[in-house]
Design an enzyme around this catalytic site. Structure first.
Site, PDB file in Angstrom:
ATOM      1  N   GLY A  40       0.660  -1.234   0.192  1.00 59.29           N
ATOM      2  CA  GLY A  40      -0.054   0.201   0.055  1.00 59.29           C
ATOM      3  C   GLY A  40       0.921   1.054  -0.658  1.00 59.29           C
ATOM      4  O   GLY A  40       1.769   1.204   0.096  1.00 59.29           O
ATOM      5  N   LYS A 179      -3.978   4.766  12.453  1.00 53.01           N
ATOM      6  CA  LYS A 179      -5.733   5.698  12.548  1.00 53.01           C
ATOM      7  C   LYS A 179      -6.159   5.774  11.282  1.00 53.01           C
ATOM      8  O   LYS A 179      -5.519   5.513  10.290  1.00 53.01           O
ATOM      9  CB  LYS A 179      -5.227   7.592  13.070  1.00 53.01           C
ATOM     10  CG  LYS A 179      -4.219   8.147  11.749  1.00 53.01           C
ATOM     11  CD  LYS A 179      -4.543   9.727  12.486  1.00 53.01           C
ATOM     12  CE  LYS A 179      -4.254  10.712  10.742  1.00 53.01           C
ATOM     13  NZ  LYS A 179      -5.631  10.829   9.912  1.00 53.01           N
ATOM     14  N   LEU A 211       3.341  12.245  16.624  1.00 50.49           N
ATOM     15  CA  LEU A 211       4.225  12.319  17.769  1.00 50.49           C
ATOM     16  C   LEU A 211       5.682  11.873  17.476  1.00 50.49           C
ATOM     17  O   LEU A 211       6.658  11.579  18.259  1.00 50.49           O
ATOM     18  CB  LEU A 211       3.608  11.202  18.638  1.00 50.49           C
ATOM     19  CG  LEU A 211       2.414  11.654  18.909  1.00 50.49           C
ATOM     20  CD1 LEU A 211       1.677  10.567  20.159  1.00 50.49           C
ATOM     21  CD2 LEU A 211       2.430  12.779  20.251  1.00 50.49           C
ATOM     22  N   HIS A 272      -3.691  14.476  15.557  1.00 49.39           N
ATOM     23  CA  HIS A 272      -2.599  14.959  15.730  1.00 49.39           C
ATOM     24  C   HIS A 272      -2.507  16.443  16.651  1.00 49.39           C
ATOM     25  O   HIS A 272      -1.624  16.633  17.434  1.00 49.39           O
ATOM     26  CB  HIS A 272      -2.192  15.783  13.633  1.00 49.39           C
ATOM     27  CG  HIS A 272      -1.874  14.261  13.760  1.00 49.39           C
ATOM     28  ND1 HIS A 272      -2.017  13.400  13.592  1.00 49.39           N
ATOM     29  CD2 HIS A 272      -2.051  14.416  11.478  1.00 49.39           C
ATOM     30  CE1 HIS A 272      -2.682  12.459  12.459  1.00 49.39           C
ATOM     31  NE2 HIS A 272      -2.148  13.150  11.140  1.00 49.39           N
ATOM     32  N   ARG A 370       2.307  25.439   2.388  1.00 47.94           N
ATOM     33  CA  ARG A 370       2.078  24.125   3.706  1.00 47.94           C
ATOM     34  C   ARG A 370       3.007  24.825   4.699  1.00 47.94           C
ATOM     35  O   ARG A 370       4.876  24.780   4.536  1.00 47.94           O
ATOM     36  CB  ARG A 370       2.690  22.897   2.213  1.00 47.94           C
ATOM     37  CG  ARG A 370       2.373  21.623   3.434  1.00 47.94           C
ATOM     38  CD  ARG A 370       4.020  20.642   2.005  1.00 47.94           C
ATOM     39  NE  ARG A 370       3.778  19.327   2.927  1.00 47.94           N
ATOM     40  CZ  ARG A 370       4.355  18.989   2.992  1.00 47.94           C
ATOM     41  NH1 ARG A 370       5.487  17.982   1.999  1.00 47.94           N
ATOM     42  NH2 ARG A 370       4.155  17.578   3.493  1.00 47.94           N
TER      43      ARG A 370
END
Length: 791
Positions: A40, A179, A211, A272, A370
């Site tokens: 993936g 997640k 994290l 997050h 960004r």
């Protein structure tokens, strides 16, 4: 399978967890790594590289490794793809090409692909691992399963691992979960319970890659190292606000099927950004190595956070999102998604230390740059009378800069008018030579800047923590449920809310600017109408406008289908509010063709509408028998009333036919209806009145030149229409303007000229009857579709 000739000793420093975890992490033997979802996108971009780096960094020593890629695809099909992926792992810059080639060759020889679909597949994998261990005569240290698969598959895979791949006693098992961990509190609770039936809590590593970011991981150590400077100022007397910001320039093309279920709040805020917020605001633990103490300090913050409701958030959606949803999810052109791609949330902590300190969490797609950062902005009590550029008068702030943006690299920045931070770790260095950039209002030279000595990718960091059995950098079940407990009520309150549409990038301009007032947040500008000269070549067809002003009143505008959805939602919301407050909702509806789509929407999509407590009234009626097609009541009945469960005695048609004749003055039909209104409607004040506007500016059945002012205080009157059927019965402005909310619905290109004229004329009800709509104590909202607004 060929096992590692090169032995690896996991010599990671174990700083978290209990003694048993540390012993397990350092116990020599063989470690089997299994990535489920091995081909993936996540595995391709981060995981195999992270495991390769772990392998390279620990070459030589007492542990051996084997790596298994697993997935639903058959082994024969997936094996070539799998090896193409892991061939692309790379060595660090300081590794020679010759040594890199050897390391990569060894890594490839340690890897193989297995189909992992059925329980039998997992049983075969377990047999294979045990067979290799017996052949090599090596003691097993542990098994690591990384589930890089959709969350709905977690429980089933965990069950298969538990039933077939669990190692013997004394050998550790670690299962890594990505997640999202649920969609809301209840789904997260269910998933946690399902996983708990197969795995022990200490075996689960719920990963939040933020994290693993070096700057995020440094927040608590930084606060500890600089405690003597921060303790006096880390409170409401000195902190002006806290900002946690994640801005992205990209859209979500290719991720729409996932993203449309989650949106920006579930995607980055619940996880997050919430983690960053707790690290910034939690009380410092006495023992930084204690996983349990760190968790308790975080949970204290969750228990003290004020509830988040609709007034604590604003949402937006970039313009092209709707088209992407229609294309990627095979939806029709009239499909509307309310999923937010931008959100700003205002949080407060109900604790003396932070009382009144606003905490802003802001994130979105298709923004101007960004960048990610957390900023603590301090109050500045210095006033410079002459030298405004003095360092003492500039913003006082600490910035945890996650990366990208103007600065390009991760860093911790402390403005020089605060203090010089301590530099204790060799893994961090001070930056003294700067390029000419500004960071959040200050030139870089006005900061003390610290940055990691070596930039490491977040997943690589966390993978090393998994091998070490160090759980401080992962999400516990209690932490997860506490976070969902905070965010679920907000998500529920926003369900059905229309996001503000924004064009994307620099064209957003001021559209997403925010205003904070007390504990509420809103957009700073209410008018969001984009004129043709501002569209930069974009056609009006491509743009969506949600809110604005028209004739000094609130306006909602969208394409017709969207507009009807919004109006139906607003009526539903008003109904529920009225029933909660007084047990009844009085709704007055006008005739004509414009409301028909609304009637269908209410009948077919609003199943929880409180019809039992709703009274439906007529705004106006043609003087024809109620069974005829021209009758407004006939239309209302056929398109709405017969499809909903409303008590017959709550329906109030206008009595235009009395004594077998139509609208005869002597029959006093208008007076009868007025009396009924006065008897049943408290203060004769309808909760919601829906009006339309005719091409000549008439509303209800109040027409130009009909001497509206002569109707006086009457609530209902007989009027004359210039077109057949001429005779009408209508609510007057005395009734309309006593309403709590009046909605004016205008749709279709044919109304564009009218809207243009109305935008210019002054109030003149005799010439333009609709200008007489002016609720005394209520509000007026115009609902105008783009065809009418823009032509």
């Amino acid at each position: 399978m060929f096992l590692a000739v090169v032995l690896l000793l996991v010599t990671l420093s174990v700083q978290g967890g209990n003694g048993e975890e540390q012993a397990e992490a350092q116990r020599p033997g063989h470690i089997s790594v299994v990535i489920v979802g091995a081909t993936g996108d996540l595995a391709k971009r981060y995981l195999w590289q992270g495991f390769f780096e772990q392998y390279v960094n620990q070459v030589s020593g007492g542990n051996s490794f084997s790596f298994y890629g697993g997935g639903l695809s058959p082994t024969s099909t997936a094996t070539p793809i799998f090896f193409e992926i892991i061939k692309n792992v790379s060595c660090s810059e300081n590794t020679s090409p010759e040594r890199c080639a050897v390391l990569k060759e060894q890594f490839l020889r340690l890897a193989q692909y297995h189909q992992l679909k059925t329980l039998e597949d997992y049983q075969e994998l377990a047999k294979h691992i045990e067979k290799e261990l017996q052949q090599e005569g090596i003691t097993e240290a542990g098994r690591l399963f990384y589930l890089s698969v959709p969350a709905f598959a977690y429980a089933d895979i965990a069950d298969k691992i538990n039933n077939s791949c669990r190692p013997t006693s004394g050998v550790w098992l670690r299962v890594v979960l990505e997640k999202p961990f649920g969609h809301d509190f209840r789904s997260a609770q269910l998933l946690s319970s399902q996983l708990g039936s197969s795995l022990k809590d200490e075996e689960m590593f719920r990963i939040d890659h933020y994290l693993g970011k070096q700057v995020v991981a440094k927040i608590l150590p930084f606060r500890v190292e600089n405690k003597k400077f921060l303790d006096p100022i880390w409170n409401k007397h000195h902190i002006e606000r806290v900002e946690i910001v994640l801005k992205e320039t990209l859209d979500v093309k290719g991720r729409i099927p996932f993203y449309d279920q989650y949106g920006v709040i579930r995607d980055v805020m619940q996880n997050h950004m919430t983690e960053v917020m707790t690290l910034l605001t939690m009380r410092l633990p006495v023992n930084m190595s204690s996983t349990q103490e760190l968790l308790q300090k975080k949970l204290q913050i969750f228990s003290n956070l004020l509830p988040l409701g609709k007034n604590q958030a604003v949402i937006g959606q970039y313009q092209a999102y709707k088209t992407s949803v229609q294309q990627e999810m095979n939806k029709t052109k009239d499909h509307i998604s309310l999923t937010p791609t931008f959100a700003a949330v205002l949080a407060h902590i109900d604790e003396a230390r932070y009382e009144g300190v606003p905490i802003l969490l802001i994130s979105g797609k298709m923004l101007d740059e960004r960048v990610g950062y957390a900023r603590i902005l301090f109050k500045n009590n210095i006033f410079c009378l002459q030298n405004q550029n003095s360092v003492h008068c500039k913003p006082k702030q600490i910035v945890f800069y996650f990366g990208h943006g103007q600065l390009k690299y991760p860093a911790i920045l402390v403005s020089k008018n605060l203090f010089k931070p301590v530099l204790m770790e060799r893994e961090w260095k001070e930056v003294t030579e700067h390029t000419d950039v500004d960071v959040l209002g200050l030139p870089i030279s006005d900061y003390y800047v610290q940055t990691p000595s070596e930039n490491r990718e977040a997943y690589s960091e966390l993978i090393s923590h998994i091998f070490a059995g160090r759980k401080n950098s992962f999400i516990s079940a209690e932490n997860l449920l506490a976070s969902w407990g905070l965010w679920t009520p907000l998500l529920s309150s926003l369900a059905g809310s229309f996001p503000r549409i924004y064009p994307g990038g620099a064209d957003n301009g001021d559209m997403l600017n925010l205003r904070v007032e007390g504990k509420d947040i809103s957009y700073s500008s209410e008018v969001v109408i984009i004129g043709a000269d501002q569209m930069s070549g974009t056609s009006a067809k491509d743009f969506q406008v949600m809110q604005g002003k028209f004739r000094s009143a609130d306006m909602v505008s969208a394409w017709s289908e969207e507009l009807v959805e919004r109006l139906a939602a607003d009526i539903h919301e008003a109904a529920e509010a009225a029933v909660r407050k007084g047990g009844v909702f009085h709704l007055a509806l006008s005739g004509g063709s414009s409301p028909l789509a609304l009637f269908h929407r209410l009948a077919l999509h609003h199943f929880s509408f409180p019809w039992r407590d709703t009274h439906v009234w007529m705004v106006d009626e043609r003087c024809v028998p109620p069974t005829e097609l021209e009758s407004n009541f006939n239309s209302l009945h056929d398109h709405l009333l017969q499809h909903v469960r409303i008590p017959y005695y709550n329906i109030h048609p206008m009595p235009v036919q009395l004594n077998q004749r139509l609208c005869v003055e002597e029959d006093a039909g208008a007076l009868l209806y007025e009396k009924e209104v006065r008897n049943l409607v408290n203060g004769s004040s309808f909760h919601f009145v829906l009006l339309g506007v005719g091409y000549d500016g008439h509303t209800a059945s109040l027409f130009p030149g009909s001497k509206i002012s002569e109707l006086g205080d009457s609530l209902v009157a007989l009027t004359e229409s210039p077109i057949k059927p001429h005779q009408r019965m209508s609510l007057t402005f005395s009734a309309i303007n006593q309403a709590r909310t009046v909605a004016l619905l205008v749709m279709g290109k044919g109304k564009h000229e009218l809207i243009t004229q109305l935008s210019r004329v002054k109030d003149n009800p005799d010439k333009w009857p609709v200008t007489g709509v002016d609720p005394a104590d209520g509000k007026l909202v115009w609902y105008i579709d783009y065809d009418a607004l823009l032509g």
